[in-house]
Design a protein around this motif. Sequence first.
Motif, PDB file in Angstrom:
ATOM      1  N   SER A 179     -10.840   7.416 -47.501  1.00  0.00           N
ATOM      2  CA  SER A 179     -11.784   6.414 -47.601  1.00  0.00           C
ATOM      3  C   SER A 179     -12.765   6.928 -46.961  1.00  0.00           C
ATOM      4  O   SER A 179     -12.356   7.720 -45.901  1.00  0.00           O
ATOM      5  CB  SER A 179     -11.187   5.426 -47.750  1.00  0.00           C
ATOM      6  N   PRO A 180     -13.927   5.968 -46.712  1.00  0.00           N
ATOM      7  CA  PRO A 180     -14.704   6.649 -45.244  1.00  0.00           C
ATOM      8  C   PRO A 180     -14.224   6.108 -44.100  1.00  0.00           C
ATOM      9  O   PRO A 180     -12.983   5.109 -43.282  1.00  0.00           O
ATOM     10  CB  PRO A 180     -16.352   5.068 -45.638  1.00  0.00           C
ATOM     11  N   GLU A 181     -14.805   7.177 -42.835  1.00  0.00           N
ATOM     12  CA  GLU A 181     -14.082   6.922 -41.513  1.00  0.00           C
ATOM     13  C   GLU A 181     -13.896   5.287 -41.005  1.00  0.00           C
ATOM     14  O   GLU A 181     -12.995   4.786 -40.484  1.00  0.00           O
ATOM     15  CB  GLU A 181     -14.619   7.332 -40.386  1.00  0.00           C
ATOM     16  N   ALA A 182     -14.933   4.524 -41.019  1.00  0.00           N
ATOM     17  CA  ALA A 182     -14.950   2.831 -40.832  1.00  0.00           C
ATOM     18  C   ALA A 182     -13.473   2.253 -41.955  1.00  0.00           C
ATOM     19  O   ALA A 182     -13.177   1.373 -40.777  1.00  0.00           O
ATOM     20  CB  ALA A 182     -16.198   2.929 -41.245  1.00  0.00           C
ATOM     21  N   ALA A 183     -13.362   3.202 -42.803  1.00  0.00           N
ATOM     22  CA  ALA A 183     -12.048   2.509 -43.437  1.00  0.00           C
ATOM     23  C   ALA A 183     -11.394   2.451 -43.362  1.00  0.00           C
ATOM     24  O   ALA A 183     -10.188   1.667 -42.608  1.00  0.00           O
ATOM     25  CB  ALA A 183     -12.243   2.484 -44.328  1.00  0.00           C
ATOM     26  N   LEU A 184     -11.043   3.841 -42.796  1.00  0.00           N
ATOM     27  CA  LEU A 184      -9.774   4.623 -42.045  1.00  0.00           C
ATOM     28  C   LEU A 184      -9.458   4.134 -40.975  1.00  0.00           C
ATOM     29  O   LEU A 184      -8.326   3.586 -40.259  1.00  0.00           O
ATOM     30  CB  LEU A 184      -9.603   6.000 -41.948  1.00  0.00           C
ATOM     31  N   ARG A 185     -10.367   3.915 -39.919  1.00  0.00           N
ATOM     32  CA  ARG A 185     -10.480   2.661 -38.426  1.00  0.00           C
ATOM     33  C   ARG A 185      -9.686   2.124 -38.467  1.00  0.00           C
ATOM     34  O   ARG A 185      -9.072   0.953 -37.416  1.00  0.00           O
ATOM     35  CB  ARG A 185     -11.882   2.858 -37.878  1.00  0.00           C
ATOM     36  N   GLU A 186     -10.483   1.133 -39.825  1.00  0.00           N
ATOM     37  CA  GLU A 186      -9.945  -0.650 -39.461  1.00  0.00           C
ATOM     38  C   GLU A 186      -8.909  -0.809 -40.142  1.00  0.00           C
ATOM     39  O   GLU A 186      -8.057  -1.605 -39.430  1.00  0.00           O
ATOM     40  CB  GLU A 186     -10.997  -1.003 -40.146  1.00  0.00           C
ATOM     41  N   ALA A 187      -8.165   0.444 -40.558  1.00  0.00           N
ATOM     42  CA  ALA A 187      -6.942   0.196 -41.541  1.00  0.00           C
ATOM     43  C   ALA A 187      -5.937   0.773 -40.762  1.00  0.00           C
ATOM     44  O   ALA A 187      -5.224  -0.602 -40.172  1.00  0.00           O
ATOM     45  CB  ALA A 187      -6.708   1.070 -42.653  1.00  0.00           C
TER      46      ALA A 187
END
Length: 208
Positions: A179-187
Amino acid sequence: MAQMLKDEVEARIRAAALEVFAQLGFERATMATIGNVAQVSTGNIYRYYRNKEALFDALLSEAFAGRFVELLRQRAEALKGIDDLQRLDEGDRYHLLSEELLVFCLSNRLQVVILLAHSQGTRHDAVPEKVVQTLVEVAFAHYHALAPSKQGPEPSRAILELIYRNFVSAMVAILSQNSPEAALREAIAEYSAYHLSGLTALFSRRPA
């Protein structure tokens, strides 16, 4: 020009090996599978790495594993005695170490996945349990550093080990997503908040 070509081939081998080790684990991965993914002959891989162990070690060195465990330990220890994360400033040591650990994990996503879930049969196969035991020890230190009025009954070691094994599994599951980095950060942020709120409740519970 020939040297650039060799560097490109080796880069393809390493990228393919990361992908294969992350999907199959060290024990099930083969040089032939890595060659197929890299679109390089198996024989050509052996020009760069004498065997599968050497290729694995090139991707996950002792220094890499040690750095990961140390970052995790420092981040956990920064919580010692803190009972309310919302009172911490953005520049607090805990937040700075959390960001450093997160950047490390996102920059080395597949290596961390392999280290924590697919390193059986390598010199790193004890790292996942080392991570769990390190976090358990830090959790007990955090519990004992809380003011007595904030403490509930001391949690059992077995429960904390279960909690942290689940934590490690969750981090692996998140980092395994392409997944995009932003999505991984949020998760990761969402799961970390859930995890810490659960620990807070565990440490502050009152006897029945």
